[in-house]
Design a protein around this motif. Structure first.
Motif, PDB file in Angstrom:
ATOM      1  N   ARG A  50      -4.155  40.293 -20.312  1.00  0.00           N
ATOM      2  CA  ARG A  50      -4.798  40.690 -21.572  1.00  0.00           C
ATOM      3  C   ARG A  50      -5.686  39.545 -21.997  1.00  0.00           C
ATOM      4  O   ARG A  50      -5.192  38.476 -22.370  1.00  0.00           O
ATOM      5  CB  ARG A  50      -3.728  40.960 -22.640  1.00  0.00           C
ATOM      6  N   VAL A 100       6.934  49.242 -25.651  1.00  0.00           N
ATOM      7  CA  VAL A 100       8.249  49.058 -25.042  1.00  0.00           C
ATOM      8  C   VAL A 100       9.031  50.365 -25.199  1.00  0.00           C
ATOM      9  O   VAL A 100       9.462  50.717 -26.281  1.00  0.00           O
ATOM     10  CB  VAL A 100       8.999  47.820 -25.586  1.00  0.00           C
ATOM     11  N   HIS A 147      -6.468  54.450 -24.375  1.00  0.00           N
ATOM     12  CA  HIS A 147      -7.750  55.130 -24.247  1.00  0.00           C
ATOM     13  C   HIS A 147      -7.936  56.085 -25.420  1.00  0.00           C
ATOM     14  O   HIS A 147      -7.150  57.010 -25.606  1.00  0.00           O
ATOM     15  CB  HIS A 147      -7.820  55.888 -22.919  1.00  0.00           C
ATOM     16  N   TYR A 151       0.853  46.717 -27.561  1.00  0.00           N
ATOM     17  CA  TYR A 151       2.174  46.390 -27.032  1.00  0.00           C
ATOM     18  C   TYR A 151       3.091  47.616 -27.020  1.00  0.00           C
ATOM     19  O   TYR A 151       3.292  48.259 -28.051  1.00  0.00           O
ATOM     20  CB  TYR A 151       2.827  45.278 -27.855  1.00  0.00           C
ATOM     21  N   ARG A 195       2.370  39.362 -18.326  1.00  0.00           N
ATOM     22  CA  ARG A 195       2.468  38.630 -19.588  1.00  0.00           C
ATOM     23  C   ARG A 195       2.615  37.112 -19.390  1.00  0.00           C
ATOM     24  O   ARG A 195       3.280  36.678 -18.462  1.00  0.00           O
ATOM     25  CB  ARG A 195       3.696  39.118 -20.370  1.00  0.00           C
ATOM     26  N   ARG A 251      -5.923  46.760 -25.503  1.00  0.00           N
ATOM     27  CA  ARG A 251      -4.492  46.698 -25.152  1.00  0.00           C
ATOM     28  C   ARG A 251      -3.601  46.617 -26.390  1.00  0.00           C
ATOM     29  O   ARG A 251      -3.888  45.881 -27.329  1.00  0.00           O
ATOM     30  CB  ARG A 251      -4.215  45.477 -24.269  1.00  0.00           C
ATOM     31  N   HIS A 290       8.645  50.615 -19.736  1.00  0.00           N
ATOM     32  CA  HIS A 290       7.229  50.276 -19.805  1.00  0.00           C
ATOM     33  C   HIS A 290       7.131  49.240 -20.919  1.00  0.00           C
ATOM     34  O   HIS A 290       7.210  49.578 -22.097  1.00  0.00           O
ATOM     35  CB  HIS A 290       6.446  51.556 -20.160  1.00  0.00           C
ATOM     36  N   MET A 291       7.060  47.973 -20.518  1.00  0.00           N
ATOM     37  CA  MET A 291       7.164  46.891 -21.491  1.00  0.00           C
ATOM     38  C   MET A 291       5.985  45.946 -21.348  1.00  0.00           C
ATOM     39  O   MET A 291       5.773  45.392 -20.273  1.00  0.00           O
ATOM     40  CB  MET A 291       8.472  46.123 -21.276  1.00  0.00           C
ATOM     41  N   GLY A 292       5.222  45.800 -22.406  1.00  0.00           N
ATOM     42  CA  GLY A 292       4.104  44.867 -22.379  1.00  0.00           C
ATOM     43  C   GLY A 292       2.827  45.499 -22.907  1.00  0.00           C
ATOM     44  O   GLY A 292       2.859  46.511 -23.603  1.00  0.00           O
ATOM     45  N   TRP A 293       1.704  44.862 -22.545  1.00  0.00           N
ATOM     46  CA  TRP A 293       0.404  45.218 -23.116  1.00  0.00           C
ATOM     47  C   TRP A 293      -0.337  46.152 -22.173  1.00  0.00           C
ATOM     48  O   TRP A 293      -0.716  45.762 -21.076  1.00  0.00           O
ATOM     49  CB  TRP A 293      -0.415  43.952 -23.371  1.00  0.00           C
ATOM     50  N   ASN A 294      -0.556  47.377 -22.622  1.00  0.00           N
ATOM     51  CA  ASN A 294      -1.287  48.323 -21.795  1.00  0.00           C
ATOM     52  C   ASN A 294      -2.461  48.891 -22.588  1.00  0.00           C
ATOM     53  O   ASN A 294      -2.541  48.742 -23.807  1.00  0.00           O
ATOM     54  CB  ASN A 294      -0.359  49.436 -21.299  1.00  0.00           C
ATOM     55  N   GLN A 295      -3.364  49.569 -21.840  1.00  0.00           N
ATOM     56  CA  GLN A 295      -4.605  50.019 -22.469  1.00  0.00           C
ATOM     57  C   GLN A 295      -4.446  51.366 -23.151  1.00  0.00           C
ATOM     58  O   GLN A 295      -3.806  52.273 -22.627  1.00  0.00           O
ATOM     59  CB  GLN A 295      -5.705  50.080 -21.415  1.00  0.00           C
ATOM     60  N   GLU A 303       3.669  37.081 -25.792  1.00  0.00           N
ATOM     61  CA  GLU A 303       4.959  37.086 -26.475  1.00  0.00           C
ATOM     62  C   GLU A 303       5.306  35.634 -26.739  1.00  0.00           C
ATOM     63  O   GLU A 303       4.690  34.737 -26.168  1.00  0.00           O
ATOM     64  CB  GLU A 303       6.080  37.649 -25.580  1.00  0.00           C
ATOM     65  N   PRO A 308      11.667  44.925 -15.971  1.00  0.00           N
ATOM     66  CA  PRO A 308      10.780  43.773 -15.824  1.00  0.00           C
ATOM     67  C   PRO A 308      11.551  42.460 -15.666  1.00  0.00           C
ATOM     68  O   PRO A 308      12.633  42.302 -16.217  1.00  0.00           O
ATOM     69  CB  PRO A 308       9.977  43.759 -17.139  1.00  0.00           C
ATOM     70  N   MET A 353      -6.833  51.213 -15.069  1.00  0.00           N
ATOM     71  CA  MET A 353      -5.950  50.868 -16.185  1.00  0.00           C
ATOM     72  C   MET A 353      -4.597  50.453 -15.631  1.00  0.00           C
ATOM     73  O   MET A 353      -4.026  51.128 -14.789  1.00  0.00           O
ATOM     74  CB  MET A 353      -5.732  52.083 -17.087  1.00  0.00           C
ATOM     75  N   SER A 354      -4.108  49.340 -16.088  1.00  0.00           N
ATOM     76  CA  SER A 354      -2.733  48.998 -15.714  1.00  0.00           C
ATOM     77  C   SER A 354      -2.146  48.020 -16.715  1.00  0.00           C
ATOM     78  O   SER A 354      -2.854  47.409 -17.501  1.00  0.00           O
ATOM     79  CB  SER A 354      -2.684  48.422 -14.304  1.00  0.00           C
ATOM     80  N   LEU A 355      -0.843  47.930 -16.625  1.00  0.00           N
ATOM     81  CA  LEU A 355      -0.097  47.048 -17.524  1.00  0.00           C
ATOM     82  C   LEU A 355      -0.437  45.598 -17.186  1.00  0.00           C
ATOM     83  O   LEU A 355      -0.479  45.226 -16.018  1.00  0.00           O
ATOM     84  CB  LEU A 355       1.397  47.308 -17.317  1.00  0.00           C
ATOM     85  N   ALA A 356      -0.632  44.784 -18.228  1.00  0.00           N
ATOM     86  CA  ALA A 356      -0.973  43.379 -18.004  1.00  0.00           C
ATOM     87  C   ALA A 356       0.279  42.558 -17.699  1.00  0.00           C
ATOM     88  O   ALA A 356       1.349  42.823 -18.238  1.00  0.00           O
ATOM     89  CB  ALA A 356      -1.665  42.823 -19.246  1.00  0.00           C
ATOM     90  N   ASP A 367     -10.188  51.316 -24.919  1.00  0.00           N
ATOM     91  CA  ASP A 367      -9.282  50.769 -23.905  1.00  0.00           C
ATOM     92  C   ASP A 367      -8.688  49.404 -24.285  1.00  0.00           C
ATOM     93  O   ASP A 367      -8.282  48.625 -23.418  1.00  0.00           O
ATOM     94  CB  ASP A 367      -9.959  50.697 -22.529  1.00  0.00           C
ATOM     95  N   THR A 392      -4.448  58.062 -25.032  1.00  0.00           N
ATOM     96  CA  THR A 392      -3.609  58.168 -23.828  1.00  0.00           C
ATOM     97  C   THR A 392      -3.512  56.814 -23.139  1.00  0.00           C
ATOM     98  O   THR A 392      -4.355  55.930 -23.342  1.00  0.00           O
ATOM     99  CB  THR A 392      -4.187  59.174 -22.805  1.00  0.00           C
ATOM    100  N   THR A 393      -2.469  56.675 -22.337  1.00  0.00           N
ATOM    101  CA  THR A 393      -2.248  55.451 -21.564  1.00  0.00           C
ATOM    102  C   THR A 393      -1.713  55.858 -20.204  1.00  0.00           C
ATOM    103  O   THR A 393      -0.917  56.794 -20.104  1.00  0.00           O
ATOM    104  CB  THR A 393      -1.224  54.560 -22.299  1.00  0.00           C
ATOM    105  N   ASP A 394      -2.170  55.181 -19.148  1.00  0.00           N
ATOM    106  CA  ASP A 394      -1.659  55.473 -17.803  1.00  0.00           C
ATOM    107  C   ASP A 394      -0.539  54.509 -17.460  1.00  0.00           C
ATOM    108  O   ASP A 394      -0.710  53.285 -17.541  1.00  0.00           O
ATOM    109  CB  ASP A 394      -2.788  55.303 -16.762  1.00  0.00           C
ATOM    110  N   TYR A 395       0.575  55.064 -17.071  1.00  0.00           N
ATOM    111  CA  TYR A 395       1.648  54.230 -16.509  1.00  0.00           C
ATOM    112  C   TYR A 395       2.415  55.098 -15.509  1.00  0.00           C
ATOM    113  O   TYR A 395       3.457  55.667 -15.818  1.00  0.00           O
ATOM    114  CB  TYR A 395       2.567  53.702 -17.616  1.00  0.00           C
TER     115      TYR A 395
END
Lengths: 257, 216
Positions: free
Chosen positions: A256, B156, B136, B154, A6, B152, B129-134, A47, A203, A1-4, B150, B172-175
């Motif tokens: 994504r 922020v 769970h 948005y 953009r 995604r 933590h900004m953007g599209w995350n998964q 976005e 970012p 799992m990780s942030l995409a 899982d 939950t989300t991992d970051y």
């Protein structure tokens, strides 16, 4: 799992119509911003950035209405930049439905403006836009400077130091435009992008010069960008957002889909 | 038959346009009211508790306007969706702004991500933590209906929620750390992500909320 990472299509808007210049000269009309924003949303854009280049005061009212219309129909984050000079300008755009505002020259004329804006509205909605060009001669250590007035006026400000200062003042994100690349289709200035991305904890969106999908990949992998912004390659149908995402995914970048 | 109503709580903290527009978009037969009026909030069929910005400013307005009492009262009888800082405000305490006491509806803290923050490979992660995350899905829930595991959404935010009682955690989300990004107890469902900014998946969640009868 990780942030995409953009992908952000950018709409340059003048008096309610989308335009895109080549080095800010020779502008072509690409249509209605609401329709284009909807199309990008349907394509899976992460976005939308809306850059207002309207010069007149009356035109600014048109911009507010356009932002309202986009926010009513497009449910992904929307950043509005261009002409943001006061706390009232920020409030107007956030109330119209923008999620973030981009502050550019106003930050240079008054760096405390960013601090005031972040304290008032939160860092999450304050994007500082930096227009930078390489100023070091060949053989010298690389150095980049901030330029204003569409890249014509040097400020003497070092781009890396400036980005660090803006983050200390509360910027939640940096929109970095390689001004010597904007409109060239030669790709981002990668050393500049990497230097800023490594220097700041927030970012970084890379912008300026995208001509093909490899440029987007390079911006992320070599430049270390968290997001990539492009206009003309998407506006004129050379590439679609899904194509760009698939291309990046094939090269190991988390997107994504 | 009268339209069902959803009240979006307005306590002066920024843009509620997006969440109201998104609710209207998914709820053809739903009336969306943006209001700070306690009577109107308590008269609505459902309540959304949003929030943006810094927790100190949010909490000072929440306290000044008595929003905490309204939220607690509303949650006794009707479904309530808290979003982002709205979720954080429901926790016991936040580390933001040198420590702020929150509403303590859910026992737990709101913590800073830390600097540096690294992923499993040791690479530095950016904050916010900004953007599209998964997201769970830890358990099945009516609000996850029709949303892929899982998927995604948005996000922020610079501070994250850690609930004391793991049994309340539904997402939950991992970051860098494992974040509790969705909580549920009784009538309250809370998300750290912004469904109103999460395109198709977010609209599905809001649609599910408008059909949810609470509790389960």
């Amino acid at each position: 799992m990780s942030l995409a990472k953009r992908i952000i299509p950018c709409l340059d808007v003048d008096n309610g119509r989308v335009v895109k210049g080549v080095n800010f000269v020779g502008i072509r009309d690409a249509g209605d911003p609401v329709e284009i924003a909807k199309r990008y949303n349907e394509q899976g854009a992460d976005e939308i950035t809306f850059l207002d280049i309207t010069a007149t005061h009356e035109g600014r009212d048109t911009t507010v209405h356009t932002v309202e219309h986009i926010a009513e129909e497009v449910f992904i984050p929307l950043t509005v930049g261009g002409g943001i000079r006061t706390v009232d300008d920020i409030r107007t755009m956030l109330n119209a439905g923008a999620d973030k505002v981009g502050i550019n020259s106003a930050a240079i004329f008054n760096p405390d403006f960013v601090k005031e804006a972040a304290e008032r509205f939160g860092s999450q909605c304050i994007v500082v836009a930096i227009d930078a060009k390489q100023v070091s001669a060949e053989g010298e250590p690389l150095r980049w400077e901030i330029f204003t007035h569409g890249g014509r006026k040097p400020t003497g400000i070092d781009a890396v130091e400036w980005s660090e200062k803006m983050v200390r003042n509360g910027a939640g994100e940096i929109l970095l435009t390689s001004m010597d690349r904007d409109g060239t289709k030669n790709g981002f200035n990668l050393p500049l992008t990497r230097a800023i991305s490594d220097a700041v904890s927030v970012p970084v969106i890379a912008s300026g010069g995208v001509g093909n999908l490899d440029h987007l990949v390079d911006g992320v992998i070599q430049g270390g960008a968290d997001a990539v912004l492009a206009a003309s390659i998407f506006h004129f149908g050379e590439y679609s957002v899904p194509e760009a995402k698939r291309y990046m995914a094939e090269r190991g970048i988390t997107v994504r889909l | 038959m009268a339209k069902s109503t959803v009240a979006v709580i307005d306590y002066g903290m920024g843009n509620l346009h997006s969440v109201a527009s998104a609710l209207k978009h998914v709820g053809d037969d739903v009336e969306v009211i943006v209001t700070g009026d306690a009577d109107k909030i308590l008269a609505a069929d459902r309540v959304v508790f949003p929030g943006v910005g810094a927790i100190r400013d949010c909490m000072s307005e929440i306290k000044r306007l008595g929003v905490g009492e309204v939220v607690a009262e509303a949650a006794k009888t009707k479904p309530l969706l808290a979003i982002c800082v709205g979720m954080q405000a429901l926790m016991t305490r936040s580390e933001e702004n040198n420590g702020i006491d929150c509403l303590d509806v859910f026992a737990g803290d709101v913590k800073f991500f830390g600097n540096p923050l690294n992923d499993v490979n040791g690479d530095q992660l950016k904050v916010p933590h900004m953007g599209w995350n998964q997201l769970h899905q830890v358990v099945e829930h009516p609000l996850w209906s029709d949303i892929e595991q899982d998927e995604r959404f948005y996000f922020v935010h610079s501070y994250y929620v850690h609930a004391e009682d793991e049994s309340l955690v539904v997402g939950t989300t991992d970051y860098g750390v494992k974040i509790h990004t969705a909580l549920h107890r009784d009538n309250i469902f809370a998300t750290q992500f912004h469904p109103e900014k999460s395109s198709t998946a977010g609209l599905k969640l809001l649609g599910n909320f408008l059909r949810w009868d609470g509790q389960s």
